[in-house]
Design an enzyme around this catalytic site. Structure first.
Site, PDB file in Angstrom:
ATOM      1  N   GLY A  47       0.794  -1.211   0.000  1.00 46.24           N
ATOM      2  CA  GLY A  47       0.000   0.000   0.000  1.00 46.24           C
ATOM      3  C   GLY A  47       0.830   1.266   0.000  1.00 46.24           C
ATOM      4  O   GLY A  47       0.292   2.360   0.081  1.00 46.24           O
ATOM      5  N   CYS A  48       2.135   1.113  -0.079  1.00 45.52           N
ATOM      6  CA  CYS A  48       3.021   2.271  -0.107  1.00 45.52           C
ATOM      7  C   CYS A  48       3.512   2.479  -1.540  1.00 45.52           C
ATOM      8  O   CYS A  48       3.834   1.514  -2.236  1.00 45.52           O
ATOM      9  CB  CYS A  48       4.227   2.055   0.811  1.00 45.52           C
ATOM     10  SG  CYS A  48       3.784   1.853   2.541  1.00 45.52           S
ATOM     11  N   ALA A  49       3.585   3.725  -1.967  1.00 40.84           N
ATOM     12  CA  ALA A  49       4.091   4.026  -3.306  1.00 40.84           C
ATOM     13  C   ALA A  49       5.580   3.704  -3.393  1.00 40.84           C
ATOM     14  O   ALA A  49       6.072   3.259  -4.421  1.00 40.84           O
ATOM     15  CB  ALA A  49       3.843   5.487  -3.647  1.00 40.84           C
TER      16      ALA A  49
END
Length: 136
Positions: A47-49
């Site tokens: 869920g992290c870029a």
């Protein structure tokens, strides 16, 4: 590593967000590095870029103890913020922390991109999940 209140006080003292970003990036540079093996898929936060890894010390059964790393400097700083907020606290205390309220004190949400905000939320969720497991 500083506690969150000290970090929040330091950020409030700085005049503008350019200085605050630099401070947060500098916080990230204080993180203990992870080993090659710790940069594993199991430790990766979804869920992290950016690439983000959180490693929890399972031997600290009554406390949340973690280290983290990212391939983005500002995200390493965000990990350091969360370290100050959560690290060393009991699982019950971690679950009682309102991260949104704490981060609102430094007006962070209005100064990071939606992708960074989503990543921050994913990191908080991972920390809380570990606390929930420890809390039984």
């Amino acid at each position: 590593m500083n506690d969150f209140q000290t970090i929040a006080d330091d950020i409030a003292f700085l005049d503008d967000w350019d200085e605050r970003y630099k401070y947060i990036i500098d916080l990230g540079r204080t993180l203990e590095p992870l080993s090659e093996n710790e940069h594993s898929d199991a430790n990766k936060v979804r869920g992290c870029a950016s690439q983000v890894w959180l490693v929890f010390d399972e031997t600290a059964s009554d406390r949340i103890a973690f280290r983290g790393d990212s391939d983005a400097h500002i995200v390493k700083g965000l990990i350091a913020l969360l370290h100050g907020l959560y690290n060393g606290k009991s699982a019950g205390d971690v679950l009682a922390i309102d991260a949104s309220a704490a981060l609102a004190k430094i007006d962070l949400q209005d100064h990071i991109t939606p992708q960074r905000s989503n990543g921050l939320t994913a990191m908080i969720a991972r920390i809380r999940a570990v606390a929930e497991r420890q809390n039984g």
